[in-house]
Design a protein around this motif. Structure first.
Motif, short mmCIF file in Angstrom:
data_model
loop_
_atom_site.label_atom_id
_atom_site.label_comp_id
_atom_site.label_asym_id
_atom_site.label_seq_id
_atom_site.Cartn_x
_atom_site.Cartn_y
_atom_site.Cartn_z
N UNK A 1 0.79 -1.22 0.00
CA UNK A 1 0.00 0.00 0.00
C UNK A 1 0.83 1.27 0.00
N UNK A 2 2.12 1.15 0.26
CA UNK A 2 2.99 2.33 0.28
C UNK A 2 4.03 2.30 -0.84
N UNK A 3 4.52 1.12 -1.18
CA UNK A 3 5.56 0.97 -2.19
C UNK A 3 4.96 0.35 -3.46
N UNK A 4 5.50 0.73 -4.59
CA UNK A 4 5.08 0.16 -5.86
C UNK A 4 6.32 -0.20 -6.68
N UNK A 5 6.40 -1.46 -7.08
CA UNK A 5 7.49 -1.93 -7.92
C UNK A 5 7.02 -1.96 -9.36
N UNK A 6 7.89 -1.57 -10.27
CA UNK A 6 7.54 -1.59 -11.69
C UNK A 6 8.81 -1.79 -12.50
N UNK A 7 8.65 -2.08 -13.78
CA UNK A 7 9.82 -2.24 -14.63
C UNK A 7 9.51 -1.71 -16.02
N UNK A 8 10.52 -1.20 -16.66
CA UNK A 8 10.42 -0.75 -18.05
C UNK A 8 11.33 -1.64 -18.87
N UNK A 9 10.74 -2.52 -19.65
CA UNK A 9 11.55 -3.40 -20.48
C UNK A 9 12.31 -2.62 -21.55
N UNK A 10 11.72 -1.53 -22.00
CA UNK A 10 12.37 -0.72 -23.03
C UNK A 10 13.64 -0.06 -22.48
N UNK A 11 13.61 0.30 -21.20
CA UNK A 11 14.76 0.96 -20.59
C UNK A 11 15.61 0.01 -19.78
#
Length: 114
Positions: free
Chosen positions: A64-74
């Motif tokens: 609820x406080x942290x969000x993980x994400x990824x950019x495959x392009x970068x």
């Protein structure tokens, strides 16, 4: 795989920071990536993970406080950290899982003061 973490710093409680982890090398072999942290005098603990398909999981302490994400392009993974607490103070590490082979980046210090 080489991993370069950045974005740590000093922030007041309630504030936000975004960590980045840039990957290079055998990118296509990465199955999942994750963020871990280690506070002074404590063991390294899992913070969040994200699979190649985008499935995410979080430690209860950051849900609820942290969000993980990824950019495959970068070739970059991120950790958006909101509502930071002093207990979030730690060195944050990113890693990449290549089906049994684990690569670690250097840590980036996050310090939250009240």
């Amino acid at each position: 795989v080489q991993l370069q973490a950045s974005g740590g710093g000093l922030v007041q409680a309630g504030g936000s920071l975004t960590l980045s982890c840039a990957a290079s090398g055998s990118i296509l072999s990465i199955n999942a990536m994750g963020w871990y942290r280690q506070a002074l005098g404590k063991q390294r603990e899992l913070v969040a993970t994200i699979t190649r398909g985008g499935r995410t999981s979080y430690a209860d302490s950051v849900k609820g406080r942290f969000t993980i994400s990824r950019s495959n392009a970068k070739n970059t993974m991120y950790l958006q950290m909101n509502s930071l607490k002093p207990e979030d103070t730690a060195v944050y590490y990113c890693n990449a899982d290549r089906i049994g082979l684990i690569d670690w980046g250097q840590g980036t210090q996050v310090t939250v003061f009240s």
